[in-house]
Design a protein around this motif. Structure first.
Motif, short mmCIF file in Angstrom:
data_model
loop_
_atom_site.label_atom_id
_atom_site.label_comp_id
_atom_site.label_asym_id
_atom_site.label_seq_id
_atom_site.Cartn_x
_atom_site.Cartn_y
_atom_site.Cartn_z
N GLY A 22 0.73 -1.24 0.00
CA GLY A 22 0.00 0.00 0.00
C GLY A 22 0.77 1.29 0.00
O GLY A 22 0.77 2.01 0.98
N LEU A 23 1.43 1.64 -1.12
CA LEU A 23 2.02 2.97 -1.24
C LEU A 23 1.33 3.67 -2.38
O LEU A 23 1.92 3.94 -3.42
CB LEU A 23 3.52 2.87 -1.47
CG LEU A 23 4.31 2.57 -0.21
CD1 LEU A 23 5.77 2.34 -0.53
CD2 LEU A 23 4.18 3.76 0.75
N ALA A 73 -1.23 6.32 -1.84
CA ALA A 73 -2.07 7.41 -1.35
C ALA A 73 -1.40 8.75 -1.65
O ALA A 73 -0.20 8.81 -1.93
CB ALA A 73 -2.31 7.27 0.14
N ALA A 120 -1.67 -2.29 4.92
CA ALA A 120 -2.15 -0.91 4.89
C ALA A 120 -2.88 -0.71 3.57
O ALA A 120 -2.35 -1.10 2.53
CB ALA A 120 -1.00 0.08 5.02
N ASP A 148 2.50 8.78 -3.37
CA ASP A 148 3.57 7.92 -2.91
C ASP A 148 3.52 7.78 -1.40
O ASP A 148 4.52 7.64 -0.72
CB ASP A 148 4.91 8.51 -3.36
CG ASP A 148 6.03 7.53 -3.13
OD1 ASP A 148 5.77 6.31 -3.15
OD2 ASP A 148 7.16 7.98 -2.88
N ALA A 149 2.30 7.87 -0.81
CA ALA A 149 2.18 7.73 0.63
C ALA A 149 1.49 6.41 0.96
O ALA A 149 0.86 5.79 0.10
CB ALA A 149 1.39 8.89 1.20
N ARG A 150 1.59 6.03 2.22
CA ARG A 150 0.98 4.78 2.67
C ARG A 150 -0.53 4.92 2.61
O ARG A 150 -1.09 5.87 3.14
CB ARG A 150 1.45 4.49 4.10
CG ARG A 150 1.44 3.04 4.47
CD ARG A 150 1.73 2.85 5.93
NE ARG A 150 3.05 3.25 6.36
CZ ARG A 150 3.30 4.34 7.08
NH1 ARG A 150 2.32 5.13 7.45
NH2 ARG A 150 4.53 4.61 7.43
N GLY A 151 -1.18 3.97 1.98
CA GLY A 151 -2.63 4.04 1.86
C GLY A 151 -3.08 3.55 0.51
O GLY A 151 -2.32 2.87 -0.19
N ALA A 152 -4.31 3.87 0.14
CA ALA A 152 -4.86 3.36 -1.11
C ALA A 152 -6.08 4.15 -1.52
O ALA A 152 -6.68 4.86 -0.73
CB ALA A 152 -5.22 1.89 -0.97
N HIS A 156 -5.83 7.05 3.90
CA HIS A 156 -4.46 7.33 4.33
C HIS A 156 -4.15 6.45 5.53
O HIS A 156 -4.99 6.31 6.42
CB HIS A 156 -4.31 8.80 4.72
CG HIS A 156 -4.81 9.74 3.66
ND1 HIS A 156 -4.00 10.24 2.68
CD2 HIS A 156 -6.04 10.24 3.43
CE1 HIS A 156 -4.72 11.02 1.88
NE2 HIS A 156 -5.96 11.04 2.32
N ALA A 157 -2.93 5.92 5.57
CA ALA A 157 -2.58 5.02 6.66
C ALA A 157 -1.39 5.57 7.44
O ALA A 157 -0.28 5.63 6.90
CB ALA A 157 -2.26 3.63 6.09
#
Lengths: 257, 257, 257, 257
Positions: A181-182, A184, B150, B183-187, B195-196
């Protein structure tokens, strides 16, 4: 909000017809210890407008701000600069110019600040100070959905400062067992995770979360309105008169130590 | 917390030696309107343990839970099931079995719930109900940094429910002008951004943010401890006795309408 | 945000020159499924302004709103009423009038709502629904420091609804071992503690905190701007046409069950 | 989390059989740069237990802690003290004793701290630093409902520090137009409003809200578990060795300037 100087400070506003400039004029006008003596617009002769001015506030445009500041320094007028577009190089040239003048006895101060929001500047500063005491730190920034970039410049700046403070203190990266999960909105900024929320109704907000086993510290900052920059601008005007040379960043005149 | 039934409910706990099972035994024991009459462990003869039992709570393992429920239904014992691993197929088989028994006059109820946390279940339900009234909605979930997946299953489930509610109401996707930064943790879950955050000190938390021009609704849920599942389990025990047939999800016995 | 009706709704705004009236005119004008066909001001002949009007929105003053609504009902025009000052008695009179007209085949709907803020109405409704599932509940409301009353009407209304829901479900009062300190801004409303924060920069915000052992549910609502009432007003216009008789409270047209 | 000293620090724990003492022993044991060399219990001969000890941590009882610290100072052992009950007088006596010993070349350091929670200490420190830059400030503390006093000692301490910082800077009191409603849990502490929420599920939390026109800064701190004190205790052990004399308050060894 701090103690008032005994004497009125005479202020000129450069870019007085711009959105920020108008707000600065109104705020200076309303402050009992400040006197708005000049409103300078594009095309006006700056040097000729500075008679009796103590401090000039520059909210103009990147293409003229450096020349403006140079003119102010030469006229012995302190400068508070909110115009964007400054680089290491242009700041370096002003710093050298100030040093050269100081050799001849000048005590002119120049403050260049990318952000005059007190809550934003304090949040960033406190987050950087706290960062080395916590195992984990992540940043969440929240803005209106018409914003094009993510994460915001303020959040990137915050994450960079946090990362530098942790590196300097020898702190390990925030633990993260995630295997998925990257995808977001956000970014990894120097090893600090920044999440970007976009929501109708919001303006500009930032939350820094710091965690240890059994505890959490959250520093949150909300900018609801452009009016929020005015206390920082007024504070800068009052402080720059007693800080010769170049200062970069509002946090450096807040005496937070 | 709801009104007490006039008569004590006799409860069996299956998987009584597991982590959740032990907690359920303690919670049932402490409830004045519930009577813990059987603690069933792996290897025990389940059918022989059900004398005088009104409700059985199953926190066992995926490999045996369906057979357990079938045994309970045949014995006329209501079932509250927290064991994971149920599929559409296994739920369908139990539903058919209950229907067949109902034809012979059985009024046995079975409640299968993936989550007994009242705050988690309510947050998800309220978020889905609210989703069609707002222009924007995003989800932030926050967990300890040892979590491998995540976003979390609960956050995915929430986002799916939000997306379905908005689709059904013909609501446009949340506006988003972002041109950079995924490119952030989440989906992206069915069009809903999740967002995670991972932070030492946290356990399991979820925040749903809903925004319109000039307003925001935030629904936040914190699970600090596994003890938080017990009120939901007790509530399920009290409700299942009057709900014949199969119910999936604690939200469906909460009478939220 | 809900599904659009197939046909345009023709709308009149009463009190069109007031602060709220102007905002409603602008919002109706901007909605593709609504047609602003009349702007009625104090002194205008209301009855003569209603030709071809489907729904009238009344943001006038307490002294004329009941007479306005009576005129609208007689003209077969649905009414959405945001004017304050309604009492049980005046609502009763309109209800009776609607019932008498319904006997003659009228299907006119009247919606009187003290609050059109969707986030505020949803927060209050969800809090009341959730209240019986938690051992503890308290309310924090936060407003700008120029507000004279504390706690706010919305917070009092929320606490009253929470208290009623808990009483009905037989839930014990929130536990409280405090032996000192009842000297803060706020009140005990029907046994529910309401805290009132006053802070420059804020507008109108409410937070309901619900807690059990090991878990917390927080429902928070932020009103940053009067614009936030418009989605609720538009929704009311679209819903009132299919809801004959009197409805009190926006929550009752939100189909939250 | 800060840089590790090159040499192992040998630690004694006084009150090693108490709740906090046991937690400290475990934390010291787990730290690679610390060596747990003595566990001292009530009745043990303290002076005889200090061979080779660099730092002693005192979590005993108010009646013996001053005598303990005196013994440690005489033995040349640095002291970290978390025991409550210290007064201006007892701290003064230790300070005098340290000064007398310093005259003979002693470089012993004593750190007495009422709170070792890093997030709590940082929240309080940052709030005091920020307080003079905002028009409004209020404090909300949130605790479990079995707490007897309100507001909490930490919140009172925070409010006192905020009030002192604002007084020193000549800041006006937070504006407040309220004419009703002083009947909520909490207090006015030196002119700073402190609200006290009590909620099952919570442990110990504090939120400081600071507001200007158009902006808000919120500093929030959550203590979920007693384990959260250990990073502060370990940090104190590492810092006290290089800080001769008396230091009061963990914030004074955090180098926050």
């Amino acid at each position: 909000m701090t103690g008032q100087p005994s004497q009125t400070i005479r202020v000129a506003v450069l870019g007085a017809d711009g959105r920020m400039g108008r707000a600065v004029c109104a705020a200076v006008d309303a402050a009992p210890d400040l006197d708005l003596v000049a409103q300078v617009r594009a095309g006006d002769d700056l040097a000729a407008s500075l008679d009796g001015v103590d401090v000039a506030v520059d909210f103009t445009v990147p293409s003229v701000t450096e020349a403006n500041v140079r003119t102010l320094v030469d006229a012995g007028v302190h400068a508070v600069v909110g115009t964007t577009g400054w680089t290491d190089e242009s700041r370096g040239r002003i710093s050298d110019h100030l040093a050269a003048r100081a050799d001849h006895g000048s005590e002119v101060g120049v403050l260049i600040a990318p952000n005059f929001g007190l809550s934003a500047v304090l949040a960033m500063t406190f987050a950087a100070k706290a960062a080395r005491f916590f195992e984990s730190v992540e940043v969440v920034e929240l803005h209106h959905p018409d914003k094009i970039d993510a994460p915001s410049g303020t959040a990137r700046h915050t994450a960079t400062a946090i990362a530098a403070a942790r590196r300097e203190a020898g702190v390990a990266p925030s633990p993260d067992a995630t295997e998925t999960g990257l995808d977001a909105r956000g970014a990894d900024v120097d090893g600090v995770r920044v999440h970007a929320v976009r929501l109708r109704g919001l303006v500009a907000h930032e939350e820094i979360l710091l965690g240890n086993e059994g505890e959490q510290l959250v520093i949150r900052q909300d900018s609801f309105d452009r009016k929020s920059f005015m206390p920082g601008v007024l504070l800068a005007i009052r402080e720059v008169v007693s800080r010769p040379g170049l200062t970069v960043g509002l946090e450096n005149v807040l005496d937070l130590s």
